[in-house]
Design a protein around this motif. Structure first.
Motif, PDB file in Angstrom:
ATOM      1  N   ARG A   1       0.835  -1.167   0.121  1.00  0.00           N
ATOM      2  CA  ARG A   1      -0.046  -0.050   0.108  1.00  0.00           C
ATOM      3  C   ARG A   1       0.892   1.179  -0.011  1.00  0.00           C
ATOM      4  NH1 ARG A   1      -5.441   0.307   2.568  1.00  0.00           N
ATOM      5  NH2 ARG A   1      -6.292  -1.786   2.148  1.00  0.00           N
ATOM      6  N   LYS A   2       1.972   1.086   0.873  1.00  0.00           N
ATOM      7  CA  LYS A   2       2.728   2.274   0.925  1.00  0.00           C
ATOM      8  C   LYS A   2       3.511   2.724  -0.436  1.00  0.00           C
ATOM      9  CE  LYS A   2       7.058   3.697   3.278  1.00  0.00           C
ATOM     10  NZ  LYS A   2       8.240   3.596   4.247  1.00  0.00           N
ATOM     11  N   LEU A   3       3.764   1.567  -1.237  1.00  0.00           N
ATOM     12  CA  LEU A   3       4.429   1.785  -2.533  1.00  0.00           C
ATOM     13  C   LEU A   3       3.351   2.353  -3.611  1.00  0.00           C
ATOM     14  CD1 LEU A   3       7.051   1.261  -4.230  1.00  0.00           C
ATOM     15  CD2 LEU A   3       6.178  -1.071  -4.831  1.00  0.00           C
ATOM     16  N   ARG A   4       2.034   1.793  -3.436  1.00  0.00           N
ATOM     17  CA  ARG A   4       1.138   2.344  -4.575  1.00  0.00           C
ATOM     18  C   ARG A   4       0.615   3.861  -4.078  1.00  0.00           C
ATOM     19  NH1 ARG A   4      -1.233  -2.716  -3.170  1.00  0.00           N
ATOM     20  NH2 ARG A   4      -3.009  -1.748  -1.952  1.00  0.00           N
ATOM     21  N   ARG A   5       0.541   4.163  -2.837  1.00  0.00           N
ATOM     22  CA  ARG A   5       0.440   5.765  -2.463  1.00  0.00           C
ATOM     23  C   ARG A   5       1.424   6.188  -2.895  1.00  0.00           C
ATOM     24  NH1 ARG A   5      -1.426   3.462   2.789  1.00  0.00           N
ATOM     25  NH2 ARG A   5       0.646   3.962   3.463  1.00  0.00           N
ATOM     26  N   ARG A   6       2.761   6.123  -2.772  1.00  0.00           N
ATOM     27  CA  ARG A   6       3.799   6.846  -3.356  1.00  0.00           C
ATOM     28  C   ARG A   6       3.870   6.931  -5.016  1.00  0.00           C
ATOM     29  NH1 ARG A   6      10.212   5.502  -2.607  1.00  0.00           N
ATOM     30  NH2 ARG A   6      11.082   7.529  -3.423  1.00  0.00           N
ATOM     31  N   GLN A   7       3.610   5.858  -5.762  1.00  0.00           N
ATOM     32  CA  GLN A   7       3.563   6.026  -7.013  1.00  0.00           C
ATOM     33  C   GLN A   7       2.218   6.677  -7.655  1.00  0.00           C
ATOM     34  OE1 GLN A   7       3.024   1.593  -7.910  1.00  0.00           O
ATOM     35  NE2 GLN A   7       5.261   1.605  -8.155  1.00  0.00           N
ATOM     36  N   ALA A   8       1.025   6.961  -6.637  1.00  0.00           N
ATOM     37  CA  ALA A   8       0.002   7.634  -7.185  1.00  0.00           C
ATOM     38  C   ALA A   8       0.279   9.012  -7.051  1.00  0.00           C
ATOM     39  CB  ALA A   8      -1.245   7.404  -6.235  1.00  0.00           C
ATOM     40  N   ARG A   9       1.054   9.508  -5.771  1.00  0.00           N
ATOM     41  CA  ARG A   9       1.394  10.895  -5.653  1.00  0.00           C
ATOM     42  C   ARG A   9       2.459  11.248  -6.839  1.00  0.00           C
ATOM     43  NH1 ARG A   9       2.207   9.124  -0.241  1.00  0.00           N
ATOM     44  NH2 ARG A   9       4.461   8.902  -0.425  1.00  0.00           N
ATOM     45  N   LYS A  10       3.193  10.318  -7.311  1.00  0.00           N
ATOM     46  CA  LYS A  10       4.196  10.632  -8.394  1.00  0.00           C
ATOM     47  C   LYS A  10       3.423  10.901  -9.684  1.00  0.00           C
ATOM     48  CE  LYS A  10       8.566   9.115  -9.708  1.00  0.00           C
ATOM     49  NZ  LYS A  10       9.530   7.767  -9.938  1.00  0.00           N
ATOM     50  N   THR A  11       2.261  10.047  -9.953  1.00  0.00           N
ATOM     51  CA  THR A  11       1.503  10.148 -10.992  1.00  0.00           C
ATOM     52  C   THR A  11       0.791  11.387 -11.052  1.00  0.00           C
ATOM     53  OG1 THR A  11       1.256   7.738 -11.201  1.00  0.00           O
ATOM     54  CG2 THR A  11      -0.313   9.030 -12.493  1.00  0.00           C
ATOM     55  N   LYS A  12       0.250  11.759 -10.023  1.00  0.00           N
ATOM     56  CA  LYS A  12      -0.639  13.097  -9.629  1.00  0.00           C
ATOM     57  C   LYS A  12       0.266  14.382  -9.952  1.00  0.00           C
ATOM     58  CE  LYS A  12      -3.456  15.379  -6.504  1.00  0.00           C
ATOM     59  NZ  LYS A  12      -3.802  15.609  -4.975  1.00  0.00           N
ATOM     60  N   ALA A  13       1.446  14.054  -9.199  1.00  0.00           N
ATOM     61  CA  ALA A  13       2.480  15.449  -9.582  1.00  0.00           C
ATOM     62  C   ALA A  13       3.036  15.620 -11.106  1.00  0.00           C
ATOM     63  CB  ALA A  13       3.576  14.952  -8.977  1.00  0.00           C
ATOM     64  N   ALA A  14       3.108  14.342 -11.681  1.00  0.00           N
ATOM     65  CA  ALA A  14       3.203  14.631 -13.173  1.00  0.00           C
ATOM     66  C   ALA A  14       2.051  15.048 -14.259  1.00  0.00           C
ATOM     67  CB  ALA A  14       3.678  13.055 -13.619  1.00  0.00           C
ATOM     68  N   THR A  15       0.950  14.757 -13.610  1.00  0.00           N
ATOM     69  CA  THR A  15      -0.276  15.270 -14.381  1.00  0.00           C
ATOM     70  C   THR A  15      -0.598  16.653 -13.962  1.00  0.00           C
ATOM     71  OG1 THR A  15      -1.866  14.419 -12.586  1.00  0.00           O
ATOM     72  CG2 THR A  15      -1.446  12.958 -14.557  1.00  0.00           C
ATOM     73  N   LEU A  16      -0.275  17.061 -12.953  1.00  0.00           N
ATOM     74  CA  LEU A  16      -0.481  18.753 -12.652  1.00  0.00           C
ATOM     75  C   LEU A  16       0.466  19.424 -13.261  1.00  0.00           C
ATOM     76  CD1 LEU A  16      -0.858  18.126  -8.601  1.00  0.00           C
ATOM     77  CD2 LEU A  16      -2.474  19.071 -10.336  1.00  0.00           C
ATOM     78  N   GLY A  17       1.602  18.743 -13.843  1.00  0.00           N
ATOM     79  CA  GLY A  17       2.510  19.861 -14.682  1.00  0.00           C
ATOM     80  C   GLY A  17       3.321  20.658 -13.667  1.00  0.00           C
ATOM     81  N   VAL A  18       3.164  22.072 -13.860  1.00  0.00           N
ATOM     82  CA  VAL A  18       3.802  23.023 -12.993  1.00  0.00           C
ATOM     83  C   VAL A  18       3.071  23.462 -12.406  1.00  0.00           C
ATOM     84  CG1 VAL A  18       5.585  23.583 -14.950  1.00  0.00           C
ATOM     85  CG2 VAL A  18       3.361  24.814 -14.736  1.00  0.00           C
ATOM     86  N   ARG A  19       1.567  23.051 -11.884  1.00  0.00           N
ATOM     87  CA  ARG A  19       0.777  23.773 -10.861  1.00  0.00           C
ATOM     88  C   ARG A  19       1.620  23.242  -9.492  1.00  0.00           C
ATOM     89  NH1 ARG A  19      -5.181  22.014 -12.698  1.00  0.00           N
ATOM     90  NH2 ARG A  19      -3.729  20.040 -13.767  1.00  0.00           N
ATOM     91  N   PRO A  20       0.811  24.040  -8.418  1.00  0.00           N
ATOM     92  CA  PRO A  20       1.425  23.764  -7.083  1.00  0.00           C
ATOM     93  C   PRO A  20       0.708  22.350  -6.845  1.00  0.00           C
ATOM     94  CG  PRO A  20       0.471  25.886  -7.254  1.00  0.00           C
ATOM     95  CD  PRO A  20       0.288  25.488  -8.444  1.00  0.00           C
ATOM     96  N   LEU A  21       1.571  21.683  -5.905  1.00  0.00           N
ATOM     97  CA  LEU A  21       0.910  20.439  -5.599  1.00  0.00           C
ATOM     98  C   LEU A  21      -0.173  20.388  -4.697  1.00  0.00           C
ATOM     99  CD1 LEU A  21       4.243  18.734  -4.479  1.00  0.00           C
ATOM    100  CD2 LEU A  21       2.916  18.233  -6.484  1.00  0.00           C
ATOM    101  N   LYS A  22      -0.345  21.445  -3.898  1.00  0.00           N
ATOM    102  CA  LYS A  22      -1.562  21.696  -2.880  1.00  0.00           C
ATOM    103  C   LYS A  22      -2.102  23.239  -3.097  1.00  0.00           C
ATOM    104  CE  LYS A  22      -1.129  20.467   1.387  1.00  0.00           C
ATOM    105  NZ  LYS A  22      -0.353  20.582   2.676  1.00  0.00           N
ATOM    106  N   PRO A  23      -3.467  23.176  -3.008  1.00  0.00           N
ATOM    107  CA  PRO A  23      -4.042  24.640  -3.158  1.00  0.00           C
ATOM    108  C   PRO A  23      -3.579  25.467  -1.683  1.00  0.00           C
ATOM    109  CG  PRO A  23      -5.762  23.084  -2.614  1.00  0.00           C
ATOM    110  CD  PRO A  23      -4.433  22.201  -2.855  1.00  0.00           C
TER     111      PRO A  23
END
Length: 207
Positions: A30-52
């Motif tokens: 689960r830890k690994l999956r969460r980390r990969q999901a964060r990485k994917t999300k960061a990549a899809t956000l492009g140059v936008r901030p990670l959090k509002p």
């Protein structure tokens, strides 16, 4: 011989206990999956901030009001003082909360500074580089180095260097001052009534 009126021992040891036990053997996965999901999300956000961006607020109650945490959203007053419109705020990653009210000047000032700091760092890329709209970044701003890290919350404790106790502080009687203030507040109404009555009597005498 069993004494007293106890329940007869009748242990139920043949239940399927494996179905009633929650195991956590999937925790590393689960830890690994969460980390990969964060990485994917960061990549899809492009140059936008990670959090509002959210405001810095004090937690409620005497127990926790010394701590500063992230609130739900900025008030309309804070946005107005920072020169940001409500709709614009939502489009550039700033959360707005229409319910929140500013109860202190210090808290409002803190969040206005937070918004201005964010505004200073913000780079709004135009949809068409040849036709930038109002509010879009232009020129050298588009090529400057960017950071996607959130703006850190301010330190709630203002450090004060050590100093000597003054003679005035040494002479001040805190307990006496509290008792006097309490008595003043308690008898204020009765004293006002008494003073008003006295004024009326004096006015009647003059007539």
């Amino acid at each position: 011989m069993v004494k007293h009126n106890n329940v007869l021992p009748n242990g139920h040891f043949h239940k399927d206990w494996q179905r009633r036990v929650r195991t956590w053997f999937d925790q590393p996965g689960r830890k690994l999956r969460r980390r990969q999901a964060r990485k994917t999300k960061a990549a899809t956000l492009g140059v936008r901030p990670l959090k509002p961006l959210r405001p810095a607020v004090r937690a409620p109650t005497v127990r926790y009001n010394t701590k500063i945490r992230e609130g739900r959203g900025f008030t309309f007053t804070e946005l107005k003082e920072a020169g940001i419109g409500r709709k614009q705020a939502l489009s550039i990653g700033i959360i707005v909360d229409h319910r929140r009210r500013n109860l202190s000047e210090e808290g409002k000032k803190l969040n206005v500074e937070r918004l201005l700091d964010y505004k200073k760092r913000l780079i709004v890329f135009p949809k068409k580089a040849s036709k930038p709209k109002k509010g879009d970044s232009t020129g050298d701003d588009l090529t400057t180095t960017t950071t996607r890290l959130p703006i850190a919350l301010p330190n709630p404790y203002v450090p004060e260097p050590p100093r000597k106790i003054t003679a005035e502080e040494r002479e001040f009687k805190a307990y006496r001052a509290l008792r006097d203030a309490r008595a003043q507040a308690r008898h204020e109404g009765a004293r006002k009534v008494r003073a008003a009555k006295k004024e009326e009597e004096e006015a009647a005498k003059k007539k």
